[in-house]
Design a protein around this motif. Structure first.
Motif, PDB file in Angstrom:
ATOM      1  N   ILE A   6       0.854  -1.188   0.000  1.00 60.34           N
ATOM      2  CA  ILE A   6       0.000   0.000   0.000  1.00 60.34           C
ATOM      3  C   ILE A   6       0.888   1.236   0.000  1.00 60.34           C
ATOM      4  O   ILE A   6       1.722   1.421   0.894  1.00 60.34           O
ATOM      5  N   ASP A   7       0.718   2.069  -1.012  1.00 67.76           N
ATOM      6  CA  ASP A   7       1.613   3.218  -1.176  1.00 67.76           C
ATOM      7  C   ASP A   7       1.549   4.187   0.000  1.00 67.76           C
ATOM      8  O   ASP A   7       2.579   4.690   0.456  1.00 67.76           O
ATOM      9  N   ALA A   8       0.358   4.452   0.517  1.00 68.67           N
ATOM     10  CA  ALA A   8       0.206   5.406   1.627  1.00 68.67           C
ATOM     11  C   ALA A   8       0.834   4.890   2.922  1.00 68.67           C
ATOM     12  O   ALA A   8       1.073   5.653   3.854  1.00 68.67           O
ATOM     13  N   LEU A   9       1.113   3.574   2.971  1.00 64.09           N
ATOM     14  CA  LEU A   9       1.739   2.980   4.159  1.00 64.09           C
ATOM     15  C   LEU A   9       3.185   2.572   3.869  1.00 64.09           C
ATOM     16  O   LEU A   9       3.736   1.689   4.518  1.00 64.09           O
ATOM     17  N   ASN A  10       3.795   3.253   2.880  1.00 60.40           N
ATOM     18  CA  ASN A  10       5.198   2.996   2.516  1.00 60.40           C
ATOM     19  C   ASN A  10       5.462   1.533   2.176  1.00 60.40           C
ATOM     20  O   ASN A  10       6.516   0.972   2.519  1.00 60.40           O
ATOM     21  N   GLY A  11       4.487   0.900   1.503  1.00 63.01           N
ATOM     22  CA  GLY A  11       4.675  -0.479   1.060  1.00 63.01           C
ATOM     23  C   GLY A  11       4.198  -1.542   2.024  1.00 63.01           C
ATOM     24  O   GLY A  11       4.278  -2.734   1.724  1.00 63.01           O
ATOM     25  N   GLU A  12       3.722  -1.122   3.200  1.00 56.25           N
ATOM     26  CA  GLU A  12       3.157  -2.118   4.126  1.00 56.25           C
ATOM     27  C   GLU A  12       1.857  -2.668   3.544  1.00 56.25           C
ATOM     28  O   GLU A  12       1.215  -2.013   2.737  1.00 56.25           O
ATOM     29  N   PRO A  13       1.479  -3.883   3.968  1.00 61.66           N
ATOM     30  CA  PRO A  13       2.166  -4.826   4.861  1.00 61.66           C
ATOM     31  C   PRO A  13       3.295  -5.623   4.213  1.00 61.66           C
ATOM     32  O   PRO A  13       4.083  -6.247   4.905  1.00 61.66           O
ATOM     33  N   GLY A  14       3.400  -5.612   2.879  1.00 61.41           N
ATOM     34  CA  GLY A  14       4.532  -6.255   2.210  1.00 61.41           C
ATOM     35  C   GLY A  14       4.724  -7.715   2.591  1.00 61.41           C
ATOM     36  O   GLY A  14       3.773  -8.488   2.598  1.00 61.41           O
ATOM     37  N   VAL A  15       5.975  -8.077   2.905  1.00 61.21           N
ATOM     38  CA  VAL A  15       6.267  -9.482   3.223  1.00 61.21           C
ATOM     39  C   VAL A  15       5.593  -9.934   4.513  1.00 61.21           C
ATOM     40  O   VAL A  15       5.541 -11.125   4.805  1.00 61.21           O
ATOM     41  N   TYR A  16       5.052  -8.986   5.266  1.00 61.26           N
ATOM     42  CA  TYR A  16       4.372  -9.346   6.519  1.00 61.26           C
ATOM     43  C   TYR A  16       2.853  -9.444   6.335  1.00 61.26           C
ATOM     44  O   TYR A  16       2.101  -9.464   7.311  1.00 61.26           O
ATOM     45  N   SER A  17       2.393  -9.512   5.086  1.00 62.50           N
ATOM     46  CA  SER A  17       0.954  -9.479   4.802  1.00 62.50           C
ATOM     47  C   SER A  17       0.158 -10.531   5.562  1.00 62.50           C
ATOM     48  O   SER A  17      -0.914 -10.251   6.089  1.00 62.50           O
TER      49      SER A  17
END
Length: 201
Positions: A75-86
């Motif tokens: 998610i762009d607004a969350l700086n790429g979170e959750p990413g690998v921790y999805s």
């Protein structure tokens, strides 16, 4: 029919793979079928590292060809979170509802045009004695303010695809396979199918 093991215990992922690999003549098996107690710790910091880790560990342990998938939501607004921790975004236990709730809470008040996101998937294909190969795919979309749809799993109910005017969870499996990050990664795999994999009997 050729058999291929997917290094996952996630039944939702298994359905995605079946929709894409069955037409190619593969019987899809998962760790639930062949090694129910096997759990590979994902210590990588990228989708690619985790996919390779899982594929090589399971392939070596079972001495068979394995496809592993590491995927998630950026998610762009969350700086790429959750990413690998999805999968464990909301804590240790894997809970789709809790993960979705955390995303919606963190995006509260964020306007629609700032809710851009994508699903990313990296596939690793491993076989004893062969070099591991990776393939990737993505799917662009937006994060909804509330859940929609009854299909899919994970973040599908809050992932909106503008081109289809639907949430991912509103798509039936064949529709999802046509546009999803996993579908795109599998099509890349199909185009560049490792010779040894295509020769499996």
């Amino acid at each position: 029919m050729k058999k291929i093991v997917i290094a996952t215990q996630n039944k939702g992922k298994a359905k995605d793979f079946e929709a894409l690999l069955s037409p190619l003549g593969y019987e899809v098996l998962t760790l639930l079928d062949v090694a129910q107690d096997m759990d590979v710790e994902e210590t990588g910091i990228t989708f690619e590292e985790n996919a390779i880790l899982k594929a090589e560990a399971v392939s070596k342990a079972l001495n068979i060809p394995v496809i592993s998938d590491d995927s998630g939501l950026e998610i762009d607004a969350l700086n790429g979170e959750p990413g690998v921790y999805s999968a464990r975004y909301a804590g240790g236990a894997k809970s789709d509802d809790a993960n979705i709730a955390k995303v919606l809470d963190k995006l509260a008040g964020v306007p629609e045009n700032k809710r851009t996101a994508r699903f990313r998937c990296v596939l690793a294909v491993a076989n004893p004695g062969q070099p591991t190969e990776t393939f990737s795919g993505s799917c662009e979309g937006m994060i909804l303010e509330a859940r929609k749809g009854e299909h899919g799993f994970g973040y599908d109910p809050i992932f909106f695809i503008p081109a289809l005017n639907k949430a991912m969870a509103e798509l039936v499996p064949s529709e999802k396979a046509a546009i999803s990050h996993r579908g795109n990664a599998l099509r890349e795999l199909k185009q560049s199918m490792p010779t040894w994999l295509d020769e499996q009997k």
